[in-house]
Write a protein that holds these residues in place. Structure first.
Motif, PDB file in Angstrom:
ATOM      1  N   TYR A   1       0.846  -1.189   0.000  1.00 32.45           N
ATOM      2  CA  TYR A   1       0.000   0.000   0.000  1.00 32.45           C
ATOM      3  C   TYR A   1       0.884   1.242   0.000  1.00 32.45           C
ATOM      4  O   TYR A   1       1.971   1.246   0.584  1.00 32.45           O
ATOM      5  CB  TYR A   1      -0.913   0.003   1.233  1.00 32.45           C
ATOM      6  CG  TYR A   1      -1.871  -1.156   1.261  1.00 32.45           C
ATOM      7  CD1 TYR A   1      -3.141  -1.045   0.707  1.00 32.45           C
ATOM      8  CD2 TYR A   1      -1.515  -2.377   1.821  1.00 32.45           C
ATOM      9  CE1 TYR A   1      -4.018  -2.111   0.722  1.00 32.45           C
ATOM     10  CE2 TYR A   1      -2.386  -3.441   1.843  1.00 32.45           C
ATOM     11  CZ  TYR A   1      -3.633  -3.309   1.284  1.00 32.45           C
ATOM     12  OH  TYR A   1      -4.499  -4.371   1.292  1.00 32.45           O
ATOM     13  N   TYR A   2       0.396   2.298  -0.639  1.00 30.17           N
ATOM     14  CA  TYR A   2       1.145   3.548  -0.766  1.00 30.17           C
ATOM     15  C   TYR A   2       0.399   4.653  -0.023  1.00 30.17           C
ATOM     16  O   TYR A   2      -0.819   4.784  -0.160  1.00 30.17           O
ATOM     17  CB  TYR A   2       1.274   3.944  -2.238  1.00 30.17           C
ATOM     18  CG  TYR A   2       2.137   3.000  -3.056  1.00 30.17           C
ATOM     19  CD1 TYR A   2       3.387   3.397  -3.480  1.00 30.17           C
ATOM     20  CD2 TYR A   2       1.692   1.735  -3.416  1.00 30.17           C
ATOM     21  CE1 TYR A   2       4.183   2.557  -4.242  1.00 30.17           C
ATOM     22  CE2 TYR A   2       2.473   0.890  -4.170  1.00 30.17           C
ATOM     23  CZ  TYR A   2       3.718   1.302  -4.582  1.00 30.17           C
ATOM     24  OH  TYR A   2       4.506   0.465  -5.330  1.00 30.17           O
ATOM     25  N   PHE A   3       1.146   5.476   0.729  1.00 29.52           N
ATOM     26  CA  PHE A   3       0.555   6.562   1.504  1.00 29.52           C
ATOM     27  C   PHE A   3       1.389   7.828   1.363  1.00 29.52           C
ATOM     28  O   PHE A   3       2.618   7.756   1.260  1.00 29.52           O
ATOM     29  CB  PHE A   3       0.474   6.201   2.995  1.00 29.52           C
ATOM     30  CG  PHE A   3      -0.434   5.054   3.301  1.00 29.52           C
ATOM     31  CD1 PHE A   3      -1.797   5.256   3.450  1.00 29.52           C
ATOM     32  CD2 PHE A   3       0.055   3.773   3.441  1.00 29.52           C
ATOM     33  CE1 PHE A   3      -2.645   4.202   3.734  1.00 29.52           C
ATOM     34  CE2 PHE A   3      -0.779   2.711   3.724  1.00 29.52           C
ATOM     35  CZ  PHE A   3      -2.130   2.936   3.873  1.00 29.52           C
ATOM     36  N   ASN A   4       0.711   8.981   1.380  1.00 27.23           N
ATOM     37  CA  ASN A   4       1.391  10.260   1.547  1.00 27.23           C
ATOM     38  C   ASN A   4       1.597  10.463   3.034  1.00 27.23           C
ATOM     39  O   ASN A   4       0.666  10.311   3.821  1.00 27.23           O
ATOM     40  CB  ASN A   4       0.551  11.417   1.000  1.00 27.23           C
ATOM     41  CG  ASN A   4       0.596  11.501  -0.492  1.00 27.23           C
ATOM     42  OD1 ASN A   4       1.558  11.089  -1.118  1.00 27.23           O
ATOM     43  ND2 ASN A   4      -0.454  12.040  -1.083  1.00 27.23           N
TER      44      ASN A   4
ATOM     45  N   TYR B   1       6.858  16.113  -1.496  1.00 29.66           N
ATOM     46  CA  TYR B   1       6.185  15.325  -0.474  1.00 29.66           C
ATOM     47  C   TYR B   1       6.951  14.031  -0.246  1.00 29.66           C
ATOM     48  O   TYR B   1       7.916  13.731  -0.956  1.00 29.66           O
ATOM     49  CB  TYR B   1       4.727  15.041  -0.848  1.00 29.66           C
ATOM     50  CG  TYR B   1       4.534  14.217  -2.103  1.00 29.66           C
ATOM     51  CD1 TYR B   1       4.349  12.857  -2.033  1.00 29.66           C
ATOM     52  CD2 TYR B   1       4.521  14.808  -3.366  1.00 29.66           C
ATOM     53  CE1 TYR B   1       4.167  12.092  -3.171  1.00 29.66           C
ATOM     54  CE2 TYR B   1       4.351  14.055  -4.509  1.00 29.66           C
ATOM     55  CZ  TYR B   1       4.171  12.702  -4.399  1.00 29.66           C
ATOM     56  OH  TYR B   1       3.995  11.947  -5.522  1.00 29.66           O
ATOM     57  N   LYS B   2       6.543  13.283   0.752  1.00 26.74           N
ATOM     58  CA  LYS B   2       7.161  12.003   1.076  1.00 26.74           C
ATOM     59  C   LYS B   2       6.145  10.893   0.855  1.00 26.74           C
ATOM     60  O   LYS B   2       4.998  11.000   1.269  1.00 26.74           O
ATOM     61  CB  LYS B   2       7.636  12.009   2.526  1.00 26.74           C
ATOM     62  CG  LYS B   2       8.510  10.843   2.905  1.00 26.74           C
ATOM     63  CD  LYS B   2       9.080  11.070   4.288  1.00 26.74           C
ATOM     64  CE  LYS B   2      10.234  10.141   4.544  1.00 26.74           C
ATOM     65  NZ  LYS B   2      10.865  10.421   5.843  1.00 26.74           N
ATOM     66  N   LYS B   3       6.582   9.844   0.203  1.00 31.57           N
ATOM     67  CA  LYS B   3       5.726   8.701  -0.095  1.00 31.57           C
ATOM     68  C   LYS B   3       6.211   7.507   0.727  1.00 31.57           C
ATOM     69  O   LYS B   3       7.409   7.235   0.789  1.00 31.57           O
ATOM     70  CB  LYS B   3       5.821   8.366  -1.584  1.00 31.57           C
ATOM     71  CG  LYS B   3       4.947   7.219  -2.031  1.00 31.57           C
ATOM     72  CD  LYS B   3       5.301   6.720  -3.417  1.00 31.57           C
ATOM     73  CE  LYS B   3       5.136   7.764  -4.478  1.00 31.57           C
ATOM     74  NZ  LYS B   3       5.326   7.206  -5.839  1.00 31.57           N
ATOM     75  N   ALA B   4       5.275   6.807   1.366  1.00 34.64           N
ATOM     76  CA  ALA B   4       5.600   5.598   2.127  1.00 34.64           C
ATOM     77  C   ALA B   4       5.007   4.394   1.427  1.00 34.64           C
ATOM     78  O   ALA B   4       3.825   4.387   1.084  1.00 34.64           O
ATOM     79  CB  ALA B   4       5.066   5.705   3.542  1.00 34.64           C
ATOM     80  N   ILE B   5       5.830   3.386   1.195  1.00 32.62           N
ATOM     81  CA  ILE B   5       5.389   2.126   0.608  1.00 32.62           C
ATOM     82  C   ILE B   5       5.374   1.103   1.735  1.00 32.62           C
ATOM     83  O   ILE B   5       6.415   0.759   2.284  1.00 32.62           O
ATOM     84  CB  ILE B   5       6.320   1.692  -0.530  1.00 32.62           C
ATOM     85  CG1 ILE B   5       6.392   2.786  -1.589  1.00 32.62           C
ATOM     86  CG2 ILE B   5       5.850   0.384  -1.131  1.00 32.62           C
ATOM     87  CD1 ILE B   5       7.480   2.575  -2.606  1.00 32.62           C
ATOM     88  N   VAL B   6       4.179   0.634   2.093  1.00 29.97           N
ATOM     89  CA  VAL B   6       3.993  -0.239   3.251  1.00 29.97           C
ATOM     90  C   VAL B   6       3.607  -1.626   2.760  1.00 29.97           C
ATOM     91  O   VAL B   6       2.634  -1.788   2.030  1.00 29.97           O
ATOM     92  CB  VAL B   6       2.886   0.323   4.176  1.00 29.97           C
ATOM     93  CG1 VAL B   6       2.661  -0.599   5.347  1.00 29.97           C
ATOM     94  CG2 VAL B   6       3.240   1.718   4.633  1.00 29.97           C
ATOM     95  N   GLN B   7       4.391  -2.630   3.171  1.00 24.45           N
ATOM     96  CA  GLN B   7       4.083  -4.010   2.829  1.00 24.45           C
ATOM     97  C   GLN B   7       3.602  -4.721   4.089  1.00 24.45           C
ATOM     98  O   GLN B   7       4.247  -4.661   5.130  1.00 24.45           O
ATOM     99  CB  GLN B   7       5.306  -4.712   2.255  1.00 24.45           C
ATOM    100  CG  GLN B   7       5.002  -6.089   1.737  1.00 24.45           C
ATOM    101  CD  GLN B   7       6.211  -6.702   1.046  1.00 24.45           C
ATOM    102  OE1 GLN B   7       7.318  -6.212   1.149  1.00 24.45           O
ATOM    103  NE2 GLN B   7       5.979  -7.793   0.351  1.00 24.45           N
ATOM    104  N   LEU B   8       2.454  -5.396   3.975  1.00 25.25           N
ATOM    105  CA  LEU B   8       1.844  -6.090   5.112  1.00 25.25           C
ATOM    106  C   LEU B   8       2.159  -7.579   5.068  1.00 25.25           C
ATOM    107  O   LEU B   8       2.533  -8.120   4.023  1.00 25.25           O
ATOM    108  CB  LEU B   8       0.328  -5.906   5.095  1.00 25.25           C
ATOM    109  CG  LEU B   8      -0.208  -4.486   5.085  1.00 25.25           C
ATOM    110  CD1 LEU B   8      -1.719  -4.524   5.044  1.00 25.25           C
ATOM    111  CD2 LEU B   8       0.268  -3.715   6.279  1.00 25.25           C
ATOM    112  N   HIS B   9       1.991  -8.243   6.214  1.00 25.32           N
ATOM    113  CA  HIS B   9       2.082  -9.702   6.251  1.00 25.32           C
ATOM    114  C   HIS B   9       0.913 -10.298   5.472  1.00 25.32           C
ATOM    115  O   HIS B   9      -0.098  -9.650   5.220  1.00 25.32           O
ATOM    116  CB  HIS B   9       2.083 -10.193   7.700  1.00 25.32           C
ATOM    117  CG  HIS B   9       3.377  -9.939   8.398  1.00 25.32           C
ATOM    118  ND1 HIS B   9       4.488 -10.722   8.206  1.00 25.32           N
ATOM    119  CD2 HIS B   9       3.744  -8.973   9.270  1.00 25.32           C
ATOM    120  CE1 HIS B   9       5.485 -10.271   8.945  1.00 25.32           C
ATOM    121  NE2 HIS B   9       5.060  -9.194   9.599  1.00 25.32           N
TER     122      HIS B   9
END
Length: 97
Positions: free
Chosen positions: A28-31, A78-86
């Motif tokens: 998932y990608y978040f600002n 801006y800063k982008k966060a790429i979040v990987q879940l289990h």
């Protein structure tokens, strides 16, 4: 940390064609705000969505110049966060999920 500051760190999800394809891979990608770090982002995502985060990557997107007709302007950085879940966890970004 209160809920207001949690929502201040993660400002919004990024919804594009590429990001919706990566939802199948639990990515998932978040600002996020530019001053946040990976540990803060991980903790906030786990508290907001009640999931277990596997990995967090961040990117600082530089400002870009855009021209519309004869007018020039800048898109803010801006800063982008790429979040990987289990594998067992999902975030419902859409109503029909």
């Amino acid at each position: 940390m209160t809920l207001k500051t949690q929502l201040d760190i993660v400002t919004s999800p990024i919804i594009t064609d590429k990001t919706t394809k990566n939802i199948e891979n639990n990515t998932y990608y978040f600002n996020v705000i530019r001053k946040s770090n990976k540990k803060e982002i991980k903790r906030v995502i786990e508290e907001l969505f009640n999931v277990k985060v596997k990995k967090v990557n961040t990117l600082n997107i530089p400002p870009k110049t855009k021209t519309i007709g004869r007018f020039k302007g800048k898109i803010t950085r801006y800063k982008k966060a790429i979040v990987q879940l289990h594998e067992d966890y999902k975030i419902s970004l859409f109503d029909n999920e």
